[in-house]
Design a protein around this motif. Sequence first.
Motif, PDB file in Angstrom:
ATOM      1  N   PRO A 130      38.266  47.187  31.917  1.00 14.37           N
ATOM      2  CA  PRO A 130      38.907  48.489  31.670  1.00 14.37           C
ATOM      3  C   PRO A 130      39.393  49.122  32.971  1.00 14.37           C
ATOM      4  CG  PRO A 130      36.519  48.652  31.477  1.00 14.37           C
ATOM      5  CD  PRO A 130      36.825  47.199  31.634  1.00 14.37           C
ATOM      6  N   ARG A 131      40.303  50.074  32.823  1.00 13.89           N
ATOM      7  CA  ARG A 131      40.832  50.799  33.980  1.00 13.89           C
ATOM      8  C   ARG A 131      40.171  52.172  34.096  1.00 13.89           C
ATOM      9  NH1 ARG A 131      45.819  49.133  36.263  1.00 13.89           N
ATOM     10  NH2 ARG A 131      46.884  47.479  35.120  1.00 13.89           N
ATOM     11  N   ARG A 132      40.084  52.637  35.325  1.00 14.25           N
ATOM     12  CA  ARG A 132      39.652  54.018  35.572  1.00 14.25           C
ATOM     13  C   ARG A 132      40.842  54.955  35.382  1.00 14.25           C
ATOM     14  NH1 ARG A 132      37.344  51.388  40.211  1.00 14.25           N
ATOM     15  NH2 ARG A 132      35.073  51.166  40.019  1.00 14.25           N
ATOM     16  N   ALA A 133      40.564  56.233  35.491  1.00  9.35           N
ATOM     17  CA  ALA A 133      41.626  57.235  35.331  1.00  9.35           C
ATOM     18  C   ALA A 133      42.694  57.088  36.407  1.00  9.35           C
ATOM     19  CB  ALA A 133      41.023  58.641  35.369  1.00  9.35           C
ATOM     20  N   ASN A 134      42.328  56.586  37.589  1.00  6.01           N
ATOM     21  CA  ASN A 134      43.299  56.428  38.676  1.00  6.01           C
ATOM     22  C   ASN A 134      44.107  55.129  38.572  1.00  6.01           C
ATOM     23  OD1 ASN A 134      41.445  54.495  39.383  1.00  6.01           O
ATOM     24  ND2 ASN A 134      40.862  55.424  41.343  1.00  6.01           N
ATOM     25  N   GLY A 135      43.879  54.368  37.499  1.00  7.50           N
ATOM     26  CA  GLY A 135      44.625  53.143  37.277  1.00  7.50           C
ATOM     27  C   GLY A 135      43.980  51.895  37.817  1.00  7.50           C
ATOM     28  N   GLN A 136      42.947  52.018  38.639  1.00  8.57           N
ATOM     29  CA  GLN A 136      42.260  50.857  39.179  1.00  8.57           C
ATOM     30  C   GLN A 136      41.292  50.287  38.148  1.00  8.57           C
ATOM     31  OE1 GLN A 136      40.400  52.167  42.815  1.00  8.57           O
ATOM     32  NE2 GLN A 136      42.290  51.947  44.004  1.00  8.57           N
ATOM     33  N   TYR A 137      41.071  48.981  38.238  1.00 11.69           N
ATOM     34  CA  TYR A 137      40.137  48.342  37.324  1.00 11.69           C
ATOM     35  C   TYR A 137      38.704  48.614  37.757  1.00 11.69           C
ATOM     36  CZ  TYR A 137      44.108  45.745  35.451  1.00 11.69           C
ATOM     37  OH  TYR A 137      45.301  45.405  34.867  1.00 11.69           O
ATOM     38  N   VAL A 138      37.811  48.726  36.790  1.00 11.62           N
ATOM     39  CA  VAL A 138      36.405  48.932  37.106  1.00 11.62           C
ATOM     40  C   VAL A 138      35.844  47.654  37.726  1.00 11.62           C
ATOM     41  CG1 VAL A 138      36.140  50.565  35.199  1.00 11.62           C
ATOM     42  CG2 VAL A 138      35.574  48.161  34.838  1.00 11.62           C
ATOM     43  N   ARG A 139      34.716  47.777  38.375  1.00 11.87           N
ATOM     44  CA  ARG A 139      34.072  46.629  39.008  1.00 11.87           C
ATOM     45  C   ARG A 139      33.737  45.565  37.957  1.00 11.87           C
ATOM     46  NH1 ARG A 139      29.017  44.645  40.296  1.00 11.87           N
ATOM     47  NH2 ARG A 139      28.806  43.791  42.415  1.00 11.87           N
ATOM     48  N   VAL A 163      38.852  39.025  42.894  1.00  8.96           N
ATOM     49  CA  VAL A 163      39.340  40.404  42.959  1.00  8.96           C
ATOM     50  C   VAL A 163      40.049  40.791  41.671  1.00  8.96           C
ATOM     51  CG1 VAL A 163      40.930  41.961  44.154  1.00  8.96           C
ATOM     52  CG2 VAL A 163      39.528  40.358  45.470  1.00  8.96           C
ATOM     53  N   ARG A 164      40.832  39.848  41.097  1.00 10.38           N
ATOM     54  CA  ARG A 164      41.694  40.182  39.958  1.00 10.38           C
ATOM     55  C   ARG A 164      41.183  39.654  38.628  1.00 10.38           C
ATOM     56  NH1 ARG A 164      46.151  38.398  43.924  1.00 10.38           N
ATOM     57  NH2 ARG A 164      45.676  36.325  43.101  1.00 10.38           N
ATOM     58  N   VAL A 165      40.010  39.034  38.604  1.00 10.49           N
ATOM     59  CA  VAL A 165      39.523  38.382  37.394  1.00 10.49           C
ATOM     60  C   VAL A 165      39.549  39.320  36.190  1.00 10.49           C
ATOM     61  CG1 VAL A 165      37.107  38.985  37.887  1.00 10.49           C
ATOM     62  CG2 VAL A 165      37.628  37.006  36.447  1.00 10.49           C
ATOM     63  N   ALA A 166      39.856  38.741  35.026  1.00  7.89           N
ATOM     64  CA  ALA A 166      39.897  39.494  33.763  1.00  7.89           C
ATOM     65  C   ALA A 166      40.910  40.636  33.814  1.00  7.89           C
ATOM     66  CB  ALA A 166      38.516  40.007  33.385  1.00  7.89           C
ATOM     67  N   THR A 167      42.050  40.378  34.445  1.00  7.94           N
ATOM     68  CA  THR A 167      43.176  41.315  34.444  1.00  7.94           C
ATOM     69  C   THR A 167      44.455  40.510  34.239  1.00  7.94           C
ATOM     70  OG1 THR A 167      43.752  41.210  36.804  1.00  7.94           O
ATOM     71  CG2 THR A 167      41.958  42.712  36.169  1.00  7.94           C
ATOM     72  N   PRO A 168      45.532  41.149  33.769  1.00  3.30           N
ATOM     73  CA  PRO A 168      46.805  40.428  33.618  1.00  3.30           C
ATOM     74  C   PRO A 168      47.353  39.912  34.942  1.00  3.30           C
ATOM     75  CG  PRO A 168      46.828  42.482  32.362  1.00  3.30           C
ATOM     76  CD  PRO A 168      45.600  42.515  33.227  1.00  3.30           C
ATOM     77  N   GLU A 169      46.917  40.495  36.062  1.00  2.00           N
ATOM     78  CA  GLU A 169      47.417  40.081  37.373  1.00  2.00           C
ATOM     79  C   GLU A 169      46.793  38.778  37.863  1.00  2.00           C
ATOM     80  OE1 GLU A 169      46.236  43.215  36.775  1.00  2.00           O
ATOM     81  OE2 GLU A 169      48.245  44.096  36.523  1.00  2.00           O
ATOM     82  N   ASP A 170      45.738  38.318  37.216  1.00  2.00           N
ATOM     83  CA  ASP A 170      45.042  37.114  37.666  1.00  2.00           C
ATOM     84  C   ASP A 170      45.606  35.877  36.986  1.00  2.00           C
ATOM     85  OD1 ASP A 170      43.170  35.378  38.789  1.00  2.00           O
ATOM     86  OD2 ASP A 170      41.785  35.651  37.113  1.00  2.00           O
ATOM     87  N   PRO A 171      46.214  34.956  37.745  1.00  2.00           N
ATOM     88  CA  PRO A 171      46.761  33.747  37.107  1.00  2.00           C
ATOM     89  C   PRO A 171      45.687  32.824  36.556  1.00  2.00           C
ATOM     90  CG  PRO A 171      46.935  33.597  39.508  1.00  2.00           C
ATOM     91  CD  PRO A 171      46.482  34.982  39.196  1.00  2.00           C
ATOM     92  N   ALA A 172      44.424  32.987  36.961  1.00  2.00           N
ATOM     93  CA  ALA A 172      43.355  32.105  36.494  1.00  2.00           C
ATOM     94  C   ALA A 172      42.612  32.653  35.285  1.00  2.00           C
ATOM     95  CB  ALA A 172      42.363  31.847  37.627  1.00  2.00           C
ATOM     96  N   SER A 173      43.048  33.780  34.739  1.00  2.00           N
ATOM     97  CA  SER A 173      42.438  34.350  33.537  1.00  2.00           C
ATOM     98  C   SER A 173      43.356  34.121  32.342  1.00  2.00           C
ATOM     99  CB  SER A 173      42.177  35.853  33.718  1.00  2.00           C
ATOM    100  OG  SER A 173      41.192  36.078  34.705  1.00  2.00           O
TER     101      SER A 173
END
Length: 397
Positions: free
Chosen positions: A274-283, A169-179
């Motif tokens: 990348p993030r969408r305009a609503n702040g969510q990460y793209v798929r 769910v969180r891969v390739a984001t700062p929130e993912d501890p495994a990235s």
Amino acid sequence: MPIFENAEARDPKRYLWVLGLIAPGCALLPSQLVARTGLELFWWIGPIIVFVVIPLLDWAVGDDGSNPRDEDYEILSNDRYYRWCTYLFLPMQFIGLLIAAYLWARPPLSLVDKLGLAVTMGVVSGIGINAAHELGHRVEHLERWLAKIALAQSGYGHFFVEHNRGHHVRVATPEDPASGRFGESLWAFLPRTMYGGFRSALALERERLSRKGKRWFSLDNNLLQAWSMSVALFGTIILVFGPAVIPYLVLQAVIGAGLLETVNYVEHYGLLRPRRANGQYVRCSPRDSWNSDHLVTNLFLFHLQRHSDHHANPGRRYQTLRSCQQAAQLPAGYASMVLLAAVPPLWRAVMDHRVLDHYGGDITLVNRKPESKRRLFRVRLRQVRDPLVEGGPTTHT
């Protein structure tokens, strides 16, 4: 046309997948090889094969180059031959562990030899987590239980929860501890990901049980199920072979977990969705994982190196994964990159400019440590001043 010719037409690597059983074979072979050759070096056969033989074969054999056809996807997915290639990993893995425990408990084996055997078992344990990774993504009840069993040797049962419902769910984001983050060394990453992954698994499983109206101490708790298997396995081994085996059991488990997390570091270093305009990460797309298509390691790790397609399409079984040209490409196979990651200056010399080039030099697109912005600016400034330095501006086609 004979059946086997149809099978080979669908997958030219079909009968090579049994080579993935070389890893658990490393757990079975040391004592026999030492007995027959007199060479005590074979107690270290695990790291020798994984970190010496495999990289050399990757270099000699080269890239894979074959992708399954779309029209063969269903046939390949439902072919149970591929499942048995992963199922057979487990009995070999645990028989090897029992043999090792017997040898650890014997005084004639020197301390150095026992350490070599422990490291070999740790390598097998780490690659066993990869088998658990493949099995844990399946919806079949049996395979999900087999995934938890495969994790028992490493004591890393929370991976079953965190990887599927956290990392993906969180891969390739700062929130993912495994990235891994740009500028973050492997040795800084390991404690962060191990602690973060453990905390995440606890929160995810607590939330799941709460939604189902169940308490933490429930038979439905995936974490307690997996950890209970480790307790039963280690407890039985200690009861049978004595407390002398405890240090080696712990060492091999730590090495196995460390190897898994090192591969995680390699797979996503510096990459950011990348993030969408609503702040969510793209798929998640193939661009969000590092790919490698070296044939030998592909076979050895059941296509784990085709990680970009795995994250873009996590439901695909290993035999159907494809190599994606739009993915970020590693310069070598995973076995070589794991060694490189252990030496941070070498890792950064090889990988930092590749991360930046992947994003066209835009440092704002990189998953980075906050304190590394100044260093990133210096890197790009040096490259602009002298385009001939390694990692300088390149022409993209």
